[in-house]
Scaffold this motif. Structure first.
Motif, PDB file in Angstrom:
ATOM      1  N   GLU A   1     -49.438 -17.370 -26.536  1.00 54.60           N
ATOM      2  CA  GLU A   1     -48.457 -16.795 -25.615  1.00 54.60           C
ATOM      3  C   GLU A   1     -47.866 -15.495 -26.170  1.00 54.60           C
ATOM      4  O   GLU A   1     -47.491 -15.415 -27.338  1.00 54.60           O
ATOM      5  N   ASP A   2     -47.765 -14.486 -25.304  1.00 59.27           N
ATOM      6  CA  ASP A   2     -47.016 -13.275 -25.622  1.00 59.27           C
ATOM      7  C   ASP A   2     -45.596 -13.433 -25.094  1.00 59.27           C
ATOM      8  O   ASP A   2     -45.390 -13.899 -23.965  1.00 59.27           O
ATOM      9  N   LEU A   3     -44.625 -13.032 -25.903  1.00 60.76           N
ATOM     10  CA  LEU A   3     -43.231 -13.326 -25.600  1.00 60.76           C
ATOM     11  C   LEU A   3     -42.347 -12.084 -25.692  1.00 60.76           C
ATOM     12  O   LEU A   3     -42.643 -11.146 -26.450  1.00 60.76           O
ATOM     13  N   TRP A   4     -41.267 -12.110 -24.916  1.00 60.55           N
ATOM     14  CA  TRP A   4     -40.123 -11.257 -25.183  1.00 60.55           C
ATOM     15  C   TRP A   4     -39.220 -12.014 -26.151  1.00 60.55           C
ATOM     16  O   TRP A   4     -38.920 -13.190 -25.927  1.00 60.55           O
ATOM     17  N   ARG A   5     -38.773 -11.356 -27.213  1.00 57.29           N
ATOM     18  CA  ARG A   5     -37.808 -11.972 -28.133  1.00 57.29           C
ATOM     19  C   ARG A   5     -36.470 -11.251 -27.967  1.00 57.29           C
ATOM     20  O   ARG A   5     -36.396 -10.025 -28.087  1.00 57.29           O
ATOM     21  N   ILE A   6     -35.431 -12.039 -27.706  1.00 59.77           N
ATOM     22  CA  ILE A   6     -34.093 -11.477 -27.524  1.00 59.77           C
ATOM     23  C   ILE A   6     -33.129 -12.269 -28.398  1.00 59.77           C
ATOM     24  O   ILE A   6     -32.927 -13.480 -28.194  1.00 59.77           O
ATOM     25  N   ILE A   7     -32.554 -11.604 -29.370  1.00 64.11           N
ATOM     26  CA  ILE A   7     -31.568 -12.228 -30.253  1.00 64.11           C
ATOM     27  C   ILE A   7     -30.234 -11.551 -29.979  1.00 64.11           C
ATOM     28  O   ILE A   7     -30.114 -10.320 -30.075  1.00 64.11           O
ATOM     29  N   ARG A   8     -29.240 -12.358 -29.607  1.00 63.54           N
ATOM     30  CA  ARG A   8     -27.932 -11.821 -29.238  1.00 63.54           C
ATOM     31  C   ARG A   8     -26.814 -12.616 -29.904  1.00 63.54           C
ATOM     32  O   ARG A   8     -26.929 -13.834 -30.093  1.00 63.54           O
ATOM     33  N   LEU A   9     -25.735 -11.930 -30.230  1.00 60.75           N
ATOM     34  CA  LEU A   9     -24.475 -12.575 -30.561  1.00 60.75           C
ATOM     35  C   LEU A   9     -23.673 -12.621 -29.276  1.00 60.75           C
ATOM     36  O   LEU A   9     -23.502 -11.604 -28.607  1.00 60.75           O
ATOM     37  N   ARG A  10     -23.190 -13.808 -28.928  1.00 55.35           N
ATOM     38  CA  ARG A  10     -22.458 -13.994 -27.676  1.00 55.35           C
ATOM     39  C   ARG A  10     -20.977 -14.239 -27.993  1.00 55.35           C
ATOM     40  O   ARG A  10     -20.641 -15.032 -28.889  1.00 55.35           O
ATOM     41  N   TYR A  11     -20.117 -13.561 -27.254  1.00 53.86           N
ATOM     42  CA  TYR A  11     -18.679 -13.614 -27.518  1.00 53.86           C
ATOM     43  C   TYR A  11     -17.916 -14.033 -26.270  1.00 53.86           C
ATOM     44  O   TYR A  11     -18.311 -13.706 -25.143  1.00 53.86           O
ATOM     45  N   THR A  12     -16.821 -14.755 -26.475  1.00 46.16           N
ATOM     46  CA  THR A  12     -15.820 -14.957 -25.441  1.00 46.16           C
ATOM     47  C   THR A  12     -14.561 -14.275 -25.946  1.00 46.16           C
ATOM     48  O   THR A  12     -13.973 -14.677 -26.950  1.00 46.16           O
TER      49      THR A  12
ATOM     50  N   LYS B   1     -41.297  -7.373 -28.487  1.00 45.43           N
ATOM     51  CA  LYS B   1     -42.420  -8.186 -28.038  1.00 45.43           C
ATOM     52  C   LYS B   1     -43.057  -8.850 -29.257  1.00 45.43           C
ATOM     53  O   LYS B   1     -43.287  -8.193 -30.273  1.00 45.43           O
ATOM     54  N   VAL B   2     -43.326 -10.138 -29.158  1.00 46.84           N
ATOM     55  CA  VAL B   2     -43.936 -10.879 -30.256  1.00 46.84           C
ATOM     56  C   VAL B   2     -44.968 -11.840 -29.695  1.00 46.84           C
ATOM     57  O   VAL B   2     -45.031 -12.096 -28.491  1.00 46.84           O
ATOM     58  N   ASN B   3     -45.768 -12.384 -30.580  1.00 45.40           N
ATOM     59  CA  ASN B   3     -46.709 -13.441 -30.230  1.00 45.40           C
ATOM     60  C   ASN B   3     -46.135 -14.772 -30.686  1.00 45.40           C
ATOM     61  O   ASN B   3     -45.504 -14.854 -31.749  1.00 45.40           O
ATOM     62  N   ALA B   4     -46.343 -15.808 -29.901  1.00 43.15           N
ATOM     63  CA  ALA B   4     -45.769 -17.112 -30.212  1.00 43.15           C
ATOM     64  C   ALA B   4     -46.211 -17.628 -31.576  1.00 43.15           C
ATOM     65  O   ALA B   4     -45.472 -18.369 -32.229  1.00 43.15           O
ATOM     66  N   ALA B   5     -47.388 -17.231 -32.015  1.00 45.56           N
ATOM     67  CA  ALA B   5     -47.887 -17.688 -33.316  1.00 45.56           C
ATOM     68  C   ALA B   5     -46.988 -17.208 -34.459  1.00 45.56           C
ATOM     69  O   ALA B   5     -46.997 -17.793 -35.548  1.00 45.56           O
ATOM     70  N   GLU B   6     -46.199 -16.151 -34.229  1.00 48.10           N
ATOM     71  CA  GLU B   6     -45.326 -15.597 -35.259  1.00 48.10           C
ATOM     72  C   GLU B   6     -43.983 -16.305 -35.334  1.00 48.10           C
ATOM     73  O   GLU B   6     -43.201 -16.056 -36.269  1.00 48.10           O
ATOM     74  N   ILE B   7     -43.675 -17.170 -34.370  1.00 46.83           N
ATOM     75  CA  ILE B   7     -42.335 -17.724 -34.230  1.00 46.83           C
ATOM     76  C   ILE B   7     -42.332 -19.207 -34.602  1.00 46.83           C
ATOM     77  O   ILE B   7     -42.936 -20.030 -33.903  1.00 46.83           O
ATOM     78  N   PRO B   8     -41.666 -19.586 -35.696  1.00 46.10           N
ATOM     79  CA  PRO B   8     -41.611 -21.010 -36.075  1.00 46.10           C
ATOM     80  C   PRO B   8     -41.050 -21.892 -34.963  1.00 46.10           C
ATOM     81  O   PRO B   8     -41.519 -23.020 -34.766  1.00 46.10           O
ATOM     82  N   LEU B   9     -40.053 -21.396 -34.226  1.00 42.95           N
ATOM     83  CA  LEU B   9     -39.461 -22.193 -33.150  1.00 42.95           C
ATOM     84  C   LEU B   9     -40.486 -22.524 -32.079  1.00 42.95           C
ATOM     85  O   LEU B   9     -40.444 -23.594 -31.480  1.00 42.95           O
ATOM     86  N   ALA B  10     -41.440 -21.622 -31.826  1.00 42.48           N
ATOM     87  CA  ALA B  10     -42.477 -21.866 -30.816  1.00 42.48           C
ATOM     88  C   ALA B  10     -43.320 -23.085 -31.202  1.00 42.48           C
ATOM     89  O   ALA B  10     -43.687 -23.893 -30.348  1.00 42.48           O
ATOM     90  N   LYS B  11     -43.625 -23.220 -32.491  1.00 43.06           N
ATOM     91  CA  LYS B  11     -44.394 -24.380 -32.941  1.00 43.06           C
ATOM     92  C   LYS B  11     -43.584 -25.658 -32.765  1.00 43.06           C
ATOM     93  O   LYS B  11     -44.108 -26.690 -32.331  1.00 43.06           O
TER      94      LYS B  11
END
Length: 235
Positions: free
Chosen positions: A116-127, A98-108
């Motif tokens: 905004e309060d956010l769920w942050r999910i970082i994944r590597l996606r594979y085929t 859980k993060v706050n949008a103010a912490e995320i450069p992409l949000a700006k």
């Protein structure tokens, strides 16, 4: 109702059920037990996604895109959905917190309020065993109060549809070339300074409320990106 039928037709086309031409309107009306107007609206959605060609007096033909790459992201239908059959994507979850949008450069960058309060999910996606993309996704917690750990390893959008009836209605998409810094390069097992295609996306619900924004950095060799444009005739 027509959106659900359109989604079924899209899945059928991608699965190879229809390889040359759609059934007639009458046949689809009979299959789905709906009116001609509903079928026409559903077909129009599929057409706007670039999967069909209209041939006057003959019907709707499957748009066979002559692309050499093994993987095509159709930006008209939504990031991450392929026009070619490649099997389901698998995930390696790097971060879920859980993060706050103010912490995320992409949000700006995406003009998301810092409150905004956010769920942050970082994944590597594979085929298969091949890295498809690094995905950094954020979900508004006031809209999505819970995300299951099972969803992290499969399709989060499918989870949102089944749990909250949230379906992406529209999106803003921003493509760029990203030069990998040390952190992303380390995650993707690539050299720092490697240049890759990046797709940033804001997803909206039907009431124009943002529920998600993300950035995907694509690593799959031979990637293609497709966008369908419908041009109105002046005649």
């Amino acid at each position: 109702m027509y959106h659900e039928i359109a989604e079924e037709l899209i899945k059928a086309i991608q699965a190879g059920k229809y390889t040359t031409k759609l059934p007639t309107e009458q046949e689809l009306m009979s299959e789905y037990q709906v009116s001609r107007n509903t079928i026409r609206r559903a077909i129009d959605v599929v057409y706007q996604h670039g999967l069909l060609r209209r041939v006057q007096g003959s019907g709707y033909y499957i748009n066979e895109l002559q692309l050499e790459g093994k993987m095509t992201v159709n930006l008209s239908i939504g990031a991450g959905k392929s026009l070619v059959k490649h099997g389901p994507l698998t995930s390696k979850v790097v971060t879920f917190d859980k993060v706050n949008a103010a912490e995320i450069p992409l949000a700006k960058t995406m003009k998301i309020s810092g409150a905004e309060d956010l769920w942050r999910i970082i994944r590597l996606r594979y085929t298969g065993d091949t890295l498809y993309a690094l995905e950094e996704a954020y979900y508004m917690r006031d809209v999505v109060p819970f995300v299951s750990t099972e969803a992290l390893n499969s399709s989060i959008f499918d989870f949102l549809k089944d749990t909250y009836d949230i379906v992406p209605y529209s999106s803003d998409d921003f493509m760029s070339v990203m030069t990998l810094g040390p952190d992303r390069a380390d995650l993707m097992e690539l050299k720092p300074g490697t240049s890759l295609i990046s797709l940033a996306q804001i997803n909206y619900m039907r009431n124009n409320v943002i529920f998600n924004f993300s950035r995907s950095v694509y690593a799959y060799p031979g990637m293609n990106f497709y966008f369908h444009s419908a041009h109105l005739s002046s005649n």
